[in-house]
Scaffold this motif. Structure first.
Motif, PDB file in Angstrom:
ATOM      1  N   ALA A  37      21.385 -38.752 -23.188  1.00  7.49           N
ATOM      2  CA  ALA A  37      20.222 -38.124 -22.577  1.00  7.49           C
ATOM      3  C   ALA A  37      19.204 -39.151 -22.098  1.00  7.49           C
ATOM      4  O   ALA A  37      19.258 -40.323 -22.458  1.00  7.49           O
ATOM      5  CB  ALA A  37      19.573 -37.171 -23.574  1.00  7.49           C
ATOM      6  N   VAL A  38      18.277 -38.667 -21.314  1.00  7.09           N
ATOM      7  CA  VAL A  38      17.214 -39.519 -20.786  1.00  7.09           C
ATOM      8  C   VAL A  38      16.228 -39.857 -21.907  1.00  7.09           C
ATOM      9  O   VAL A  38      16.159 -39.165 -22.926  1.00  7.09           O
ATOM     10  CB  VAL A  38      16.497 -38.821 -19.608  1.00  7.09           C
ATOM     11  N   PRO A  39      15.418 -40.912 -21.753  1.00 11.28           N
ATOM     12  CA  PRO A  39      14.504 -41.355 -22.809  1.00 11.28           C
ATOM     13  C   PRO A  39      13.565 -40.259 -23.328  1.00 11.28           C
ATOM     14  O   PRO A  39      13.288 -40.209 -24.520  1.00 11.28           O
ATOM     15  CB  PRO A  39      13.727 -42.490 -22.148  1.00 11.28           C
ATOM     16  N   GLN A  40      13.080 -39.382 -22.468  1.00 11.03           N
ATOM     17  CA  GLN A  40      12.152 -38.334 -22.910  1.00 11.03           C
ATOM     18  C   GLN A  40      12.811 -37.432 -23.953  1.00 11.03           C
ATOM     19  O   GLN A  40      12.183 -37.041 -24.933  1.00 11.03           O
ATOM     20  CB  GLN A  40      11.685 -37.516 -21.713  1.00 11.03           C
ATOM     21  N   VAL A  41      14.074 -37.119 -23.753  1.00  8.43           N
ATOM     22  CA  VAL A  41      14.800 -36.281 -24.703  1.00  8.43           C
ATOM     23  C   VAL A  41      14.948 -37.024 -26.030  1.00  8.43           C
ATOM     24  O   VAL A  41      14.713 -36.475 -27.099  1.00  8.43           O
ATOM     25  CB  VAL A  41      16.182 -35.874 -24.136  1.00  8.43           C
ATOM     26  N   LEU A  42      15.311 -38.295 -25.947  1.00 11.57           N
ATOM     27  CA  LEU A  42      15.492 -39.081 -27.169  1.00 11.57           C
ATOM     28  C   LEU A  42      14.179 -39.271 -27.919  1.00 11.57           C
ATOM     29  O   LEU A  42      14.146 -39.219 -29.156  1.00 11.57           O
ATOM     30  CB  LEU A  42      16.120 -40.436 -26.828  1.00 11.57           C
ATOM     31  N   ASP A  43      13.076 -39.466 -27.194  1.00 15.86           N
ATOM     32  CA  ASP A  43      11.771 -39.608 -27.846  1.00 15.86           C
ATOM     33  C   ASP A  43      11.408 -38.347 -28.626  1.00 15.86           C
ATOM     34  O   ASP A  43      10.919 -38.415 -29.757  1.00 15.86           O
ATOM     35  CB  ASP A  43      10.675 -39.913 -26.818  1.00 15.86           C
ATOM     36  N   SER A  44      11.646 -37.199 -28.018  1.00 19.44           N
ATOM     37  CA  SER A  44      11.347 -35.936 -28.683  1.00 19.44           C
ATOM     38  C   SER A  44      12.249 -35.756 -29.904  1.00 19.44           C
ATOM     39  O   SER A  44      11.794 -35.350 -30.975  1.00 19.44           O
ATOM     40  CB  SER A  44      11.532 -34.773 -27.704  1.00 19.44           C
ATOM     41  N   PHE A  45      13.511 -36.081 -29.743  1.00 27.03           N
ATOM     42  CA  PHE A  45      14.436 -35.968 -30.871  1.00 27.03           C
ATOM     43  C   PHE A  45      13.981 -36.855 -32.030  1.00 27.03           C
ATOM     44  O   PHE A  45      13.947 -36.423 -33.180  1.00 27.03           O
ATOM     45  CB  PHE A  45      15.858 -36.344 -30.449  1.00 27.03           C
ATOM     46  N   ARG A  46      13.611 -38.090 -31.727  1.00 23.93           N
ATOM     47  CA  ARG A  46      13.150 -39.009 -32.779  1.00 23.93           C
ATOM     48  C   ARG A  46      11.922 -38.460 -33.504  1.00 23.93           C
ATOM     49  O   ARG A  46      11.811 -38.540 -34.724  1.00 23.93           O
ATOM     50  CB  ARG A  46      12.821 -40.377 -32.182  1.00 23.93           C
ATOM     51  N   ARG A  47      10.983 -37.924 -32.732  1.00 25.28           N
ATOM     52  CA  ARG A  47       9.750 -37.384 -33.319  1.00 25.28           C
ATOM     53  C   ARG A  47      10.056 -36.276 -34.319  1.00 25.28           C
ATOM     54  O   ARG A  47       9.535 -36.254 -35.437  1.00 25.28           O
ATOM     55  CB  ARG A  47       8.846 -36.865 -32.209  1.00 25.28           C
ATOM     56  N   TYR A  48      10.925 -35.342 -33.931  1.00 25.49           N
ATOM     57  CA  TYR A  48      11.222 -34.222 -34.803  1.00 25.49           C
ATOM     58  C   TYR A  48      12.184 -34.595 -35.928  1.00 25.49           C
ATOM     59  O   TYR A  48      12.144 -34.001 -37.010  1.00 25.49           O
ATOM     60  CB  TYR A  48      11.679 -33.005 -34.000  1.00 25.49           C
ATOM     61  N   ALA A  49      13.016 -35.600 -35.719  1.00 23.35           N
ATOM     62  CA  ALA A  49      13.853 -36.105 -36.818  1.00 23.35           C
ATOM     63  C   ALA A  49      12.959 -36.737 -37.882  1.00 23.35           C
ATOM     64  O   ALA A  49      13.173 -36.539 -39.089  1.00 23.35           O
ATOM     65  CB  ALA A  49      14.873 -37.104 -36.293  1.00 23.35           C
ATOM     66  N   LYS A  50      11.929 -37.482 -37.460  1.00 26.63           N
ATOM     67  CA  LYS A  50      10.976 -38.065 -38.419  1.00 26.63           C
ATOM     68  C   LYS A  50      10.237 -36.960 -39.170  1.00 26.63           C
ATOM     69  O   LYS A  50      10.037 -37.051 -40.387  1.00 26.63           O
ATOM     70  CB  LYS A  50       9.965 -38.960 -37.703  1.00 26.63           C
ATOM     71  N   LEU A  51       9.821 -35.922 -38.452  1.00 28.09           N
ATOM     72  CA  LEU A  51       9.126 -34.818 -39.103  1.00 28.09           C
ATOM     73  C   LEU A  51      10.030 -34.152 -40.133  1.00 28.09           C
ATOM     74  O   LEU A  51       9.604 -33.872 -41.256  1.00 28.09           O
ATOM     75  CB  LEU A  51       8.642 -33.787 -38.083  1.00 28.09           C
ATOM     76  N   ARG A  52      11.271 -33.927 -39.774  1.00 25.06           N
ATOM     77  CA  ARG A  52      12.194 -33.292 -40.714  1.00 25.06           C
ATOM     78  C   ARG A  52      12.332 -34.139 -41.973  1.00 25.06           C
ATOM     79  O   ARG A  52      12.317 -33.622 -43.088  1.00 25.06           O
ATOM     80  CB  ARG A  52      13.562 -33.065 -40.092  1.00 25.06           C
ATOM     81  N   GLU A  53      12.456 -35.443 -41.818  1.00 22.64           N
ATOM     82  CA  GLU A  53      12.557 -36.321 -42.990  1.00 22.64           C
ATOM     83  C   GLU A  53      11.308 -36.205 -43.865  1.00 22.64           C
ATOM     84  O   GLU A  53      11.396 -36.179 -45.086  1.00 22.64           O
ATOM     85  CB  GLU A  53      12.769 -37.769 -42.557  1.00 22.64           C
ATOM     86  N   ARG A  54      10.152 -36.146 -43.251  1.00 25.20           N
ATOM     87  CA  ARG A  54       8.909 -36.011 -44.008  1.00 25.20           C
ATOM     88  C   ARG A  54       8.806 -34.652 -44.695  1.00 25.20           C
ATOM     89  O   ARG A  54       8.153 -34.525 -45.722  1.00 25.20           O
ATOM     90  CB  ARG A  54       7.707 -36.199 -43.078  1.00 25.20           C
TER      91      ARG A  54
END
Length: 167
Positions: A37-54
Motif C-alpha cells: 500500500a501507499v505510505p498514507q495507508v501504512l501510516d494509519s495502520f502503524r498508528r492503530y497498531a500502536k494504539l492496539r498494543e497500548r
C-alpha cells in the motif's frame, strides 16, 4: 457500504485506499495487501497498531470482566443502553469494553460523521479531550486516518495517556 478486501493494485485507487484505511483503523489486523500500500495507508495502520498494543491491558481487563458478566468485548450499543431508544438509529456504533465507544466511518471520501453518545454518562473525545454530555447527537470531524472514539468520562483519566501520544 460493505468493506471489501483491497489488493495491492486496488490500493492505488483513491476510493479503495480510503476504504483500506477505514478498515485498518477499525479492525487493526494484518492484511496481505497492506505491505504493497501507499505510505498514507501504512501510516494509519502503524498508528492503530500502536494504539492496539497500548490497549492490551484494558482489553484484557475488559475481557475478564465480560466473561464474568456474560458480555462480549465488542458489542452493539443496545447491549449496554437498553433504555435509550435513540441507539437504534446508530447501529454502526459499538462499545469496545465498558469504557470505549467507536463510531467507524464507512463511506469513502467522508470527512465527518454523526455520532450518537448514549445517555447516562458524559463522554470524552479520545483524540481531542473534549467532554460531551451523553444523550445527544454530534457531528464529529473524521479526517482520513482518525476513527471517532469516545471514552466514558469516569475512565478518561486512566485511558487518556493511551490516546494522547498518538494525536
Amino acid at each position: 457500504m460493505v468493506l471489501r478486501g483491497v489488493g495491492a493494485t486496488d490500493a492505488q485507487e483513491p476510493a479503495a485506499r480510503h476504504l483500506l484505511i477505514l478498515w485498518t483503523d477499525v479492525f487493526v489486523t494484518a492484511h496481505p495487501g497492506a505491505r504493497h500500500a501507499v505510505p498514507q495507508v501504512l501510516d494509519s495502520f502503524r498508528r492503530y497498531a500502536k494504539l492496539r498494543e497500548r490497549l492490551i491491558p484494558y482489553l484484557a481487563e475488559e475481557t475478564k470482566a465480560g466473561l464474568a458478566e456474560n458480555k462480549p468485548l465488542m458489542r452493539g450499543l443496545f447491549f449496554d443502553h437498553t433504555d435509550d431508544p435513540k441507539i437504534w438509529d446508530h447501529q454502526d456504533h459499538f462499545r469496545l469494553g465498558s469504557a470505549l465507544l467507536v463510531a467507524p466511518v464507512t463511506e469513502p471520501g467522508a470527512t465527518c460523521r454523526t455520532v450518537y453518545l448514549p445517555v447516562g454518562t458524559d463522554w470524552v473525545d479520545a483524540w481531542t479531550g473534549e467532554t460531551v454530555a451523553g444523550g445527544q447527537e454530534i457531528l464529529r470531524e473524521a479526517p482520513l486516518g482518525t476513527v471517532p472514539v469516545f471514552v466514558t468520562a469516569g475512565r478518561w483519566p486512566t485511558l487518556k495517556p493511551l490516546f494522547s501520544e498518538l494525536v
